[in-house]
Design an enzyme around this catalytic site. Sequence first.
Site, PDB file in Angstrom:
ATOM      1  CB  THR A  98      -0.919   0.019   1.231  1.00 45.20           C
ATOM      2  OG1 THR A  98      -1.748  -1.144   1.206  1.00 45.20           O
ATOM      3  CG2 THR A  98      -1.804   1.257   1.225  1.00 45.20           C
ATOM      4  CE  LYS A 173      -5.384  -1.654   1.559  1.00 46.73           C
ATOM      5  NZ  LYS A 173      -4.182  -2.478   1.525  1.00 46.73           N
ATOM      6  CE  LYS A 241       1.648   2.256   4.920  1.00 44.48           C
ATOM      7  NZ  LYS A 241       1.160   1.414   3.795  1.00 44.48           N
TER       8      LYS A 241
END
Length: 294
Positions: A98, A173, A241
């Site tokens: 990701t 995502k 994150k």
Amino acid sequence: MSKETVAVVGLGAMGRRMATRLAQAGYPLSVWSRRAVGSEFLKVDGVSVVPEFSQLAQGARFVLSMVSDDEATREVMLGEQGLFAQAAPGTVVIDSSTHTPALARELGQLAQERGIAYLDAPVSGSLGQANAGELVFMVGGTEAAFASAAPLFDVMGRAARHLGDCGTGAAMKLVNNMLTACLNVALSEAVLVGEAAGLSATALMDMLNEGACGSRLLRAKIPKMTACDFTPQFQLALMEKDIRYFVEMAKGLELPTPVAAFAHKQYEAALPEWGSLDMSSIIRRKPVVTSSGA
């Protein structure tokens, strides 16, 4: 018919499970990890550990990467002995990490210049879905590369969707994880207030899942929150994150994200103490509020 070799980098909780699915399906694996590789994983037939990272992609038709963030991805892909330097023309790189759409677009362009294909293919799902081969892949890249990698997606997941050019998988995502992050914060508040009001964990689980908010997230995280079981399924640090990347992406698009920005502050505040635990540990945070208390 013998299957083509897959090189794998990133053998953490998710990467190791994805690689195991491929090995069990008969794909020869060439693997490397900066950390010690679990002995049980090494007992799977067809798994070969290369001694040097610079040798990882040699002879591989596909490369699967599952590392933590932009910095790690840039290192494994573009380092002096990185995957782009190693891979032969025609290799398909499946990047399930990701990271930001900007990095995915950059890597897609650099891969094309080197005669290799790059798919940014992050996943929806956690450890249980990775074990069972029920991940959902959100894929950006060329249709030809997507088609060539489809048999691997079929082994590791229950669905794979081609969304467009490189960067679209990463964008999808981040949108997905922003919603998950915000729901996780809201759920922690619901559980805290519900229990304080005398509701049992069973009542919260049953009634919330019978209503409009019922979801896999609720079914997974209510038991962890009420039992104070924060064994990592998805670390709080990784969610911090991801939602930070989402806010940065939106800023670049000149779009306000007040809900996501507020949720990010909660993860940021919890990070020093709870970062290595499951994201459900957000329930332990000291809430960050605005001056109005909202």
